[in-house]
Design an enzyme around this catalytic site. Sequence first.
Site, PDB file in Angstrom:
ATOM      1  N   HIS A  13       0.936  -1.082  -0.126  1.00  0.00           N
ATOM      2  CA  HIS A  13       0.084  -0.038   0.059  1.00  0.00           C
ATOM      3  C   HIS A  13       0.856   1.117  -0.026  1.00  0.00           C
ATOM      4  O   HIS A  13       1.606   1.673   1.082  1.00  0.00           O
ATOM      5  CB  HIS A  13      -0.924  -0.055   1.318  1.00  0.00           C
ATOM      6  CG  HIS A  13      -1.821   1.293   1.233  1.00  0.00           C
ATOM      7  ND1 HIS A  13      -3.183   1.049   1.306  1.00  0.00           N
ATOM      8  CD2 HIS A  13      -1.661   2.580   0.991  1.00  0.00           C
ATOM      9  CE1 HIS A  13      -3.822   2.168   1.555  1.00  0.00           C
ATOM     10  NE2 HIS A  13      -3.054   3.018   1.336  1.00  0.00           N
ATOM     11  N   HIS A  15       1.422   5.424  -1.805  1.00  0.00           N
ATOM     12  CA  HIS A  15       1.197   6.619  -2.817  1.00  0.00           C
ATOM     13  C   HIS A  15       2.462   7.246  -3.164  1.00  0.00           C
ATOM     14  O   HIS A  15       3.343   7.570  -2.160  1.00  0.00           O
ATOM     15  CB  HIS A  15       0.599   7.746  -1.766  1.00  0.00           C
ATOM     16  CG  HIS A  15      -0.692   7.115  -0.946  1.00  0.00           C
ATOM     17  ND1 HIS A  15      -2.007   7.229  -1.577  1.00  0.00           N
ATOM     18  CD2 HIS A  15      -0.825   6.423   0.072  1.00  0.00           C
ATOM     19  CE1 HIS A  15      -2.937   6.759  -0.755  1.00  0.00           C
ATOM     20  NE2 HIS A  15      -2.343   6.127   0.157  1.00  0.00           N
ATOM     21  N   LYS A  99      -9.394  -0.124  -6.330  1.00  0.00           N
ATOM     22  CA  LYS A  99      -9.328   0.362  -4.556  1.00  0.00           C
ATOM     23  C   LYS A  99     -10.654   1.016  -4.274  1.00  0.00           C
ATOM     24  O   LYS A  99     -11.263   1.827  -5.271  1.00  0.00           O
ATOM     25  CB  LYS A  99      -8.489   1.460  -4.400  1.00  0.00           C
ATOM     26  CG  LYS A  99      -8.317   2.186  -3.356  1.00  0.00           C
ATOM     27  CD  LYS A  99      -7.610   1.515  -2.115  1.00  0.00           C
ATOM     28  CE  LYS A  99      -8.081   2.206  -0.674  1.00  0.00           C
ATOM     29  NZ  LYS A  99      -6.653   2.457  -0.239  1.00  0.00           N
ATOM     30  N   HIS A 136     -10.435   1.208   1.748  1.00  0.00           N
ATOM     31  CA  HIS A 136     -10.500   2.096   2.788  1.00  0.00           C
ATOM     32  C   HIS A 136     -11.587   2.017   3.737  1.00  0.00           C
ATOM     33  O   HIS A 136     -12.841   2.309   3.379  1.00  0.00           O
ATOM     34  CB  HIS A 136     -10.155   3.498   2.276  1.00  0.00           C
ATOM     35  CG  HIS A 136      -9.936   4.586   3.160  1.00  0.00           C
ATOM     36  ND1 HIS A 136      -8.932   5.260   3.630  1.00  0.00           N
ATOM     37  CD2 HIS A 136     -10.787   5.159   4.366  1.00  0.00           C
ATOM     38  CE1 HIS A 136      -8.848   5.846   4.458  1.00  0.00           C
ATOM     39  NE2 HIS A 136      -9.942   5.981   5.162  1.00  0.00           N
ATOM     40  N   HIS A 174      -4.662  -0.800   5.760  1.00  0.00           N
ATOM     41  CA  HIS A 174      -4.083   0.035   7.001  1.00  0.00           C
ATOM     42  C   HIS A 174      -5.203  -0.008   8.261  1.00  0.00           C
ATOM     43  O   HIS A 174      -5.869   0.827   8.419  1.00  0.00           O
ATOM     44  CB  HIS A 174      -4.117   1.605   6.745  1.00  0.00           C
ATOM     45  CG  HIS A 174      -5.214   2.289   5.750  1.00  0.00           C
ATOM     46  ND1 HIS A 174      -6.165   2.170   6.073  1.00  0.00           N
ATOM     47  CD2 HIS A 174      -4.962   3.125   4.559  1.00  0.00           C
ATOM     48  CE1 HIS A 174      -7.080   2.951   5.045  1.00  0.00           C
ATOM     49  NE2 HIS A 174      -6.170   3.377   4.220  1.00  0.00           N
ATOM     50  N   ASP A 247       1.137   2.695   3.828  1.00  0.00           N
ATOM     51  CA  ASP A 247       0.248   3.787   3.369  1.00  0.00           C
ATOM     52  C   ASP A 247       1.421   5.033   3.347  1.00  0.00           C
ATOM     53  O   ASP A 247       0.841   6.275   3.930  1.00  0.00           O
ATOM     54  CB  ASP A 247      -0.569   3.832   4.302  1.00  0.00           C
ATOM     55  CG  ASP A 247      -1.720   4.769   4.037  1.00  0.00           C
ATOM     56  OD1 ASP A 247      -1.913   5.141   2.832  1.00  0.00           O
ATOM     57  OD2 ASP A 247      -2.603   5.357   5.016  1.00  0.00           O
TER      58      ASP A 247
HETATM   59  C1  NCD Z   1      -3.623   9.236   1.987  1.00  0.00           C
HETATM   60  C2  NCD Z   1      -3.225  10.036   1.199  1.00  0.00           C
HETATM   61  O1  NCD Z   1      -2.663  11.362   1.581  1.00  0.00           O
HETATM   62  O2  NCD Z   1      -3.140   9.830  -0.076  1.00  0.00           O
HETATM   63  N1  NCD Z   1      -3.701   9.694   3.415  1.00  0.00           N
HETATM   64  C3  NCD Z   1      -3.785   9.153   4.661  1.00  0.00           C
HETATM   65  O3  NCD Z   1      -3.909   9.932   5.481  1.00  0.00           O
HETATM   66  N2  NCD Z   1      -3.649   7.767   4.687  1.00  0.00           N
HETATM   67  C4  NCD Z   1      -5.078   8.597   1.586  1.00  0.00           C
HETATM   68  C5  NCD Z   1      -5.499   7.301   2.285  1.00  0.00           C
HETATM   69  O4  NCD Z   1      -4.766   6.386   2.227  1.00  0.00           O
HETATM   70  O5  NCD Z   1      -6.319   7.453   3.132  1.00  0.00           O
HETATM   71 ZN    ZN Z   2      -3.478   5.146   1.620  1.00  0.00          ZN
END
Ligand code: NCD
Ligand code: ZN
Length: 345
Positions: A13, A15, A99, A136, A174, A247
């Site tokens: 996971h 970003h 997702k 999520h 998460h 995450d």
């Molecule tokens: C994530 C993001 O900023 O893209 N933020 C987070 O707090 N985890 C989005 C997500 O996974 O909820």
């Molecule tokens: Zn995330």
Amino acid sequence: MQEIILTKPDDWHLHLRDGAILNDVVNFSARQFNRAIIMPNLSPPVTSIEMATSYRDRIVQAKDPALSFTPLLTLYLTDNTSVQTIKDAAEHPDIYACKLYPSGATTNSDLGVSNIEKIYPTLEAMQEFNLPLLIHGEVTSPEVDVFDREARFIEKTLGPMTEKFPALKIVFEHITTQQGTEFVLETNTNIAATITPQHLLLNRNALFTGGIRPHHYCLPVLKRESHRTALVKAATSGNAKFFLGTDSAPHAQSKKENACGCAGIFSAHAAIELYTEIFEQAGALDKLEGFAAFFGADFYGLPRNTQKIKLRKETWKVPESYPFENESVIPFRAGEPIHWKLLAA
Ligand code: NCD
Ligand code: ZN
């Protein structure tokens, strides 16, 4: 000097963002992980195969060519994702999952799913074509207490969903609560969960230590200590339903230190070192390799990695910040020590 050797891990996971920011962050992950499941919550979100493949190309272009790192792309579900898109995604070699962001739950989730029943035909198709669903898992109703949103999602949405689609592969992303760990343990083998370093290391007091701490704000929000302990127990148990997903979610310093700060913690700079600390503290270093390198691959039906990494018990100080487009990103543990160090491969 204590050293450990592990099979190279994967991040299930992550970003990576896009544009100049992608260049700033991708190699932190590529240095540590062989593969990563890439979140599709860009602006606009990654809703089509074409968007996913061009994003994949940008990631591969941005990474250091000397590092072997394979991005595993995902599609962002909307109320209108078609069954044909699911079929095409399931057959596509670069797409590994879809997702589900309940609309309004987190960063760039506005175009997410407004009502789960609207996408039942899509979920039916995912079950049929064996495409995993990444969730999520929080309700979004403003009247529900923010600390109860995951537990409520289990009762209201996830429980009924797993009964209706028992063969659908689901990653409950998460997880942050004891209810989350219990649900995953009690439900069939098609459901697994990722756990972040911050939810294993911190409880909600970390949001308010001596003042408000925006760099500890993420979604789902940190929970009380009893939940953190339940997560550590699950992660370090050796149960294959729980695996690594950082995450890591970078935002510019100005977007975090703001009257309405963004949710997301940047941990990619030290992810495997942070997890190693957690497993060491729990007396479970022997369980780290399964969590970090085996169970996720097994769940997704992918081969386990063959490369190795080496970590040394050595204290180093995390930089106060890293470059981030024309600004900075403040990393997890900024200016503080970490007690394990990943050695160059
Ligand atoms: C994530 C993001 O900023 O893209 N933020 C987070 O707090 N985890 C989005 C997500 O996974 O909820
Ligand atoms: Zn995330």
